[in-house]
Scaffold this active site. Structure first.
Site, PDB file in Angstrom:
ATOM      1  CB  ILE A 232      -0.946  -0.015   1.232  1.00  0.00           C
ATOM      2  CG1 ILE A 232      -1.923   1.164   1.213  1.00  0.00           C
ATOM      3  CG2 ILE A 232      -0.171  -0.052   2.525  1.00  0.00           C
ATOM      4  CD1 ILE A 232      -2.965   1.100   2.347  1.00  0.00           C
ATOM      5  CB  SER A 233       1.001   4.258  -2.145  1.00  0.00           C
ATOM      6  OG  SER A 233       1.136   3.615  -3.373  1.00  0.00           O
ATOM      7  CD  GLN A 234       5.918   7.646   0.321  1.00  0.00           C
ATOM      8  OE1 GLN A 234       6.661   6.741  -0.066  1.00  0.00           O
ATOM      9  NE2 GLN A 234       6.364   8.838   0.656  1.00  0.00           N
TER      10      GLN A 234
END
Length: 248
Positions: free
Chosen positions: A95-97
């Site tokens: 999951i992206s930052q």
């Protein structure tokens, strides 16, 4: 800024049945708890990347404060849900930052009537953020377990305006096109032509482009009336590769 995001595309396509989502949600997902401490952690997180030098769109920041990121990561990393870095979500995906999610959402400049295509559902976090802001979100994920779980999660959380399909992201979702905006959370080596074709004139696309182990750039693309693209590199990034079959 580096970012890793969940997305790999290729293989058979299918929409995730709503009935299966409804019947399986309570059995396969833990109780949803969003405590006062969780909300304070989100506020502290957002405060670190908001403001004149960061993300300033008030609607995007409100969505980031509202959506509980800890619901979109596995239990063993939930303690890190409000740190500003990527997290694993299984199946070799991440999951992206949060700051990058907010930035990519902001530069799309979506509104309440927008229809948005997302390539790379992952656990559904970016789709949920968009679901707070737009009329409809159409999101594609190739990793079937991720796509099905994301559909259950989003349904359970009340995102009736988010539609999930398991399929090849290179092809987009032609039956639902055209789109006001397209966001891609994985990196092809070139921009897929079907995504360009499915973007409305005046529409905006946010997409990382580059090789898996080389330099990648996040591009903002705006479709001109004649169908050509205005293209601007906005950020150096590192995303997981976009896999699957490119139709060209």
């Amino acid at each position: 800024m580096l970012a890793l995001a969940a997305c790999s595309n290729g293989g058979p396509e299918s929409a995730v049945p709503a009935t299966a989502v409804k019947n399986a949600a309570a059995e396969s997902l833990p109780p949803l708890v969003d405590s006062a401490e969780h909300r304070r952690e989100r506020e502290r997180l957002v405060s670190r990347f908001s403001g004149p030098a960061g993300v300033s769109d008030s609607a995007v920041l409100a969505a980031m404060r509202k959506v509980p990121r800890h619901h979109f990561v596995p239990p063993d990393v939930q303690a890190q849900a409000y740190a500003d870095h990527p997290l694993p979500i299984g199946h070799e995906q991440t999951i992206s930052q949060p700051s990058l999610v907010a930035y990519m959402t902001e530069i799309l400049r979506v509104g309440k009537d927008s229809r948005v295509l997302e390539i790379g559902t992952g656990s559904g976090y970016q789709a949920a953020i968009l679901g707070e802001l737009v009329r409809e979100v159409f999101t594609i994920e190739i990793v079937r377990p991720l796509g099905e779980e994301a559909a259950r999660r989003l349904k359970r959380m009340g995102y009736e305006n988010v539609h999930v399909k398991v399929g090849n992201g290179y092809l987009g979702w032609p039956e639902r096109a055209p789109f006001d905006a397209i966001i891609v959370t994985c990196a092809p080596e070139s921009v897929p032509q079907p995504l360009i074709d499915q973007l409305k004139p005046g529409g905006r696309m946010c997409i990382p482009v580059g090789p898996t182990f080389g330099s990648q750039e996040l591009y903002l693309m705006i479709k001109r009336p004649d169908g050509t693209l205005e293209k601007k590199a906005v950020l150096g990034v590192r995303f997981v590769p976009m896999t699957g079959k490119n139709p060209l």
